[in-house]
Design a protein around this motif. Sequence first.
Motif, PDB file in Angstrom:
ATOM      1  N   UNK A 212      63.134  62.380  53.562  1.00 44.74           N
ATOM      2  CA  UNK A 212      63.892  61.160  53.308  1.00 44.74           C
ATOM      3  C   UNK A 212      63.735  60.754  51.847  1.00 44.74           C
ATOM      4  N   UNK A 213      64.851  60.493  51.193  1.00 44.23           N
ATOM      5  CA  UNK A 213      64.837  60.174  49.768  1.00 44.23           C
ATOM      6  C   UNK A 213      65.699  58.961  49.492  1.00 44.23           C
ATOM      7  N   UNK A 214      65.322  58.228  48.469  1.00 48.58           N
ATOM      8  CA  UNK A 214      66.205  57.181  47.961  1.00 48.58           C
ATOM      9  C   UNK A 214      67.207  57.843  47.025  1.00 48.58           C
ATOM     10  N   UNK A 215      68.453  57.458  47.175  1.00 48.40           N
ATOM     11  CA  UNK A 215      69.484  57.985  46.285  1.00 48.40           C
ATOM     12  C   UNK A 215      69.635  56.988  45.140  1.00 48.40           C
ATOM     13  N   UNK A 216      69.499  57.465  43.916  1.00 46.48           N
ATOM     14  CA  UNK A 216      69.550  56.516  42.804  1.00 46.48           C
ATOM     15  C   UNK A 216      70.943  55.900  42.645  1.00 46.48           C
TER      16      UNK A 216
ATOM     17  N   UNK B 203      65.162  70.381  44.072  1.00 46.69           N
ATOM     18  CA  UNK B 203      63.974  69.663  44.527  1.00 46.69           C
ATOM     19  C   UNK B 203      64.351  68.598  45.551  1.00 46.69           C
ATOM     20  N   UNK B 204      65.403  67.846  45.271  1.00 45.51           N
ATOM     21  CA  UNK B 204      65.798  66.764  46.180  1.00 45.51           C
ATOM     22  C   UNK B 204      66.172  67.271  47.561  1.00 45.51           C
ATOM     23  N   UNK B 205      66.640  68.500  47.631  1.00 45.30           N
ATOM     24  CA  UNK B 205      67.031  69.040  48.937  1.00 45.30           C
ATOM     25  C   UNK B 205      65.826  69.187  49.855  1.00 45.30           C
ATOM     26  N   UNK B 206      64.638  69.191  49.266  1.00 43.91           N
ATOM     27  CA  UNK B 206      63.434  69.342  50.074  1.00 43.91           C
ATOM     28  C   UNK B 206      63.150  70.784  50.466  1.00 43.91           C
ATOM     29  N   UNK B 207      64.042  71.685  50.131  1.00 39.74           N
ATOM     30  CA  UNK B 207      63.868  73.084  50.525  1.00 39.74           C
ATOM     31  C   UNK B 207      63.301  73.942  49.406  1.00 39.74           C
ATOM     32  N   UNK B 208      63.240  73.366  48.208  1.00 40.19           N
ATOM     33  CA  UNK B 208      62.776  74.141  47.060  1.00 40.19           C
ATOM     34  C   UNK B 208      61.737  73.351  46.283  1.00 40.19           C
ATOM     35  N   UNK B 209      60.839  74.092  45.672  1.00 41.23           N
ATOM     36  CA  UNK B 209      59.860  73.448  44.804  1.00 41.23           C
ATOM     37  C   UNK B 209      59.938  74.093  43.426  1.00 41.23           C
ATOM     38  N   UNK B 210      60.645  73.443  42.508  1.00 40.02           N
ATOM     39  CA  UNK B 210      60.688  73.990  41.146  1.00 40.02           C
ATOM     40  C   UNK B 210      59.297  73.944  40.531  1.00 40.02           C
ATOM     41  N   UNK B 211      58.877  75.065  39.973  1.00 46.80           N
ATOM     42  CA  UNK B 211      57.526  75.145  39.402  1.00 46.80           C
ATOM     43  C   UNK B 211      57.525  74.583  37.987  1.00 46.80           C
ATOM     44  N   UNK B 212      56.444  73.934  37.633  1.00 46.10           N
ATOM     45  CA  UNK B 212      56.320  73.340  36.308  1.00 46.10           C
ATOM     46  C   UNK B 212      56.424  74.385  35.211  1.00 46.10           C
ATOM     47  N   UNK B 213      57.152  74.063  34.167  1.00 40.81           N
ATOM     48  CA  UNK B 213      57.403  75.066  33.120  1.00 40.81           C
ATOM     49  C   UNK B 213      56.144  75.433  32.348  1.00 40.81           C
TER      50      UNK B 213
ATOM     51  N   UNK C  68      70.051  49.760  49.631  1.00 35.62           N
ATOM     52  CA  UNK C  68      69.962  51.007  48.870  1.00 35.62           C
ATOM     53  C   UNK C  68      70.486  52.171  49.698  1.00 35.62           C
ATOM     54  N   UNK C  69      70.880  53.208  48.993  1.00 33.04           N
ATOM     55  CA  UNK C  69      71.316  54.425  49.670  1.00 33.04           C
ATOM     56  C   UNK C  69      70.123  55.350  49.831  1.00 33.04           C
ATOM     57  N   UNK C  70      70.096  56.027  50.958  1.00 33.90           N
ATOM     58  CA  UNK C  70      69.023  56.984  51.203  1.00 33.90           C
ATOM     59  C   UNK C  70      69.612  58.235  51.836  1.00 33.90           C
ATOM     60  N   UNK C  71      68.864  59.310  51.752  1.00 34.29           N
ATOM     61  CA  UNK C  71      69.322  60.531  52.421  1.00 34.29           C
ATOM     62  C   UNK C  71      68.187  61.079  53.267  1.00 34.29           C
ATOM     63  N   UNK C  72      68.576  61.755  54.323  1.00 36.92           N
ATOM     64  CA  UNK C  72      67.578  62.353  55.216  1.00 36.92           C
ATOM     65  C   UNK C  72      68.076  63.723  55.656  1.00 36.92           C
ATOM     66  N   UNK C  73      67.145  64.649  55.680  1.00 38.40           N
ATOM     67  CA  UNK C  73      67.423  66.003  56.135  1.00 38.40           C
ATOM     68  C   UNK C  73      67.536  66.002  57.666  1.00 38.40           C
ATOM     69  N   UNK C  74      68.276  66.928  58.211  1.00 38.23           N
ATOM     70  CA  UNK C  74      68.392  67.025  59.673  1.00 38.23           C
ATOM     71  C   UNK C  74      67.047  67.217  60.367  1.00 38.23           C
ATOM     72  N   UNK C  75      66.082  67.763  59.654  1.00 33.23           N
ATOM     73  CA  UNK C  75      64.763  67.926  60.246  1.00 33.23           C
ATOM     74  C   UNK C  75      64.038  66.588  60.339  1.00 33.23           C
ATOM     75  N   UNK C  76      64.566  65.573  59.649  1.00 33.51           N
ATOM     76  CA  UNK C  76      63.909  64.278  59.632  1.00 33.51           C
ATOM     77  C   UNK C  76      62.722  64.232  58.691  1.00 33.51           C
ATOM     78  N   UNK C  77      62.562  65.273  57.888  1.00 33.81           N
ATOM     79  CA  UNK C  77      61.351  65.375  57.078  1.00 33.81           C
ATOM     80  C   UNK C  77      61.517  64.975  55.627  1.00 33.81           C
TER      81      UNK C  77
END
Lengths: 457, 285
Positions: A438-442, A84-94, A427-436
Amino acid sequence: MNALLAWRRTLSLGVLGAMIAVGGLAASPGAARAQLVVDINNPTMEPIPVAIPVFSAQSQVPSRLPEMTKMGEDMAGVIAADLERSGLFRPLGRAAYIEQGLVPERRPRFPDWKAIGAQGLVVGSVNFLADGRVEVVFRLWDVYGQQQMTGVKYQTTPDNWRQISHRVADAIYQRLTGEEGYFDTRVVYVAESGSATQRVKRLAIMDQDGANNRYLTDGKFLSLTPRFSPSSQDITYLSYFNNKPRVYMYNIDTGRQELLGDFDGMTFAPRFSPDGSQVVMSLAKNGNTDIYIMDLRTRKLRQLTDAPDIDTAPSFSPDGQFITFESDRGGGQQIYVMRADGSGVKRISFGKGRYKTPVWSPRGDLIAFTFTSGGVFKIGVMRPDGSQERMLTESFLDEGPTWAPNGRVIMFFRGYPSRKGQAGKAELRSIDLTGRNERKVPTVGDASDPAWSPLLK
Amino acid sequence: MRKPFIYSSLFHALIFAMALISWHWFGDPELLDDNEPVIMVSPDALISPDAIPTPEKNKPEDAPKPEEKPPAEKAPEPEPEQASPTPPRVEEAAEAPPPEPAPTPEPTPEPPKPERVTKDLPNVTPRDKPKPPKKFDMAAIEKLLLNKTDSTAPQTKDNKPKKPTDPDPSQSKSDNRNPMENARATANIQSAIASQIARCWTAPVGATGAETLVVRIRIYLRPDGSLSDEPVIVDRGRMMSDNLYRVAAEAAKRAVQRCSPLKLPPEYYDLWRDVQLNFDPSKML
């Protein structure tokens, strides 16, 4: 409609050409087939929906079954969170899952998974073995193609479950994106605490998802700019030990620290060469700062730049052929590239503002940097020839980019203004190369200056 | 009739080859055998991943009752795409996985009229041209091109399985189509297909060299818009040699499967029974 007309015209010309080509031969009925050509060039930017049911649990030692049951749940949770954090996948609710009780030994009922829109389905199991190890098995199914895309079995000690989860997530990521994953990695960073005037900065290390945080130095001395060795368990960093800023090495396994050469002047901004055998750094002496390279075996230092300006923040290209660095030789700070022997220096950044801390991507195609202008900081990327500059983030203070080992995610830190003697948050953050994405890293507390490890071996 | 069968056979062989390759890849002991976890894992931990073979395809399903499967309303996260629910036909086929490519009952392979010319096929002659042009006559050729569609349309009807009777009102209703109407219908169909499939297509964002990853897929459709055959990846050779391309091609293929059945006007079935899709993610970044 225009496109269609153009297409019709092409079609007519094509047929014309064909007819000329056959030179008036009789058109043979049925020779050609009707085919409509459709161009699709606007994919959804939506993440791929994947279903990750809890891993089924077994145990050859009955008393360990409850532990396995929990592990099966936790593993599915860690895998889903990674993806999920990668932004490329959406895990579906169980709660939506129709088919229950999946095991890797059996083919799933694909229509049940199509019905909830899953494109990928991860089915796994954990089994406590009689010898005390745990066997983890998983399969990734292509729900629409109804076939296995990958499947791996691991055997390990039970306390490795988190690392195995990251490896499973990496395997899924790799199979579905075609690029190497980055979940089984760690981050070393500067943990900050205390007030603005009594700021304690020490090195800490954690998994890329923030788990397993551990402090490496005790904070008695200021520690900055940690960098991973690409090939060993070493970190190089800057420590103000006894108030003398110098470059040190730290071994993660042994905890041993070591000064990298005792020179007149201060050394800083260290970074390993891609093969781990050398460290490039800045050495400031007699009021001049230049870039040097040290062979870690011989401990010999060689000077690479010789300009009456500040040359710093060197970073190797992944092939070891080039070094990018920042210099104010042109007036303000800008980014330069030179050969690894110091020759052929070429400026690559020309924007209005200051460019700092260039970092070469592990896949070689881009250089990330910090850009500052008009009191605003940005993390950006450009190609090594300076073209295709793109800004990915912007804030009061964004600095210190570091690449995920697959070269498609950048971690950096964001600082906030200090108020009334209160140190500004960091704080630490991450961003995808697409710029789309952006997440806070815990992190446990305030954090700055991250460095992403290579994939763990 | 033979062509799809050949395509299908090739494709199955390819899948099998891919399975073999990935099996070996994961089975490679050198890759991970000596993977000692570094810290915060016990030092004696041994991680030894092995490839695991796919469960038997022919194995009887434990609960082979696709018909009883609760429909989509059970899912609390309904996909926005209306195309999500797969038609029962496709599911049935899925439930009984044939080891061999099943010969399709569709007469699809032999489309009688060449409406459109593929980019791939440089030498295309309009087929039901009764008289070959004796000399180069632009007007005659134009006329021929324009008439062709009309003359073939009735033929289509004869050869085709009966079309669904209720035509989509949003589209042109007439069977006697003039060239302009055909052109308009073609454009509408192209954009309908593009927009429906784009919604099902999640492209490999940020892939290295994504701009080169144009995937061409050929699909054959039934009159109800469902796939009459497995989508065919045109550049199959590259699947074997280029990992990123393979992922892109699989993603494109999933998009097609996920979007099946396409919602297209049945009265223009002759225009969309055989489609080449060009998936081009280059504009994504």
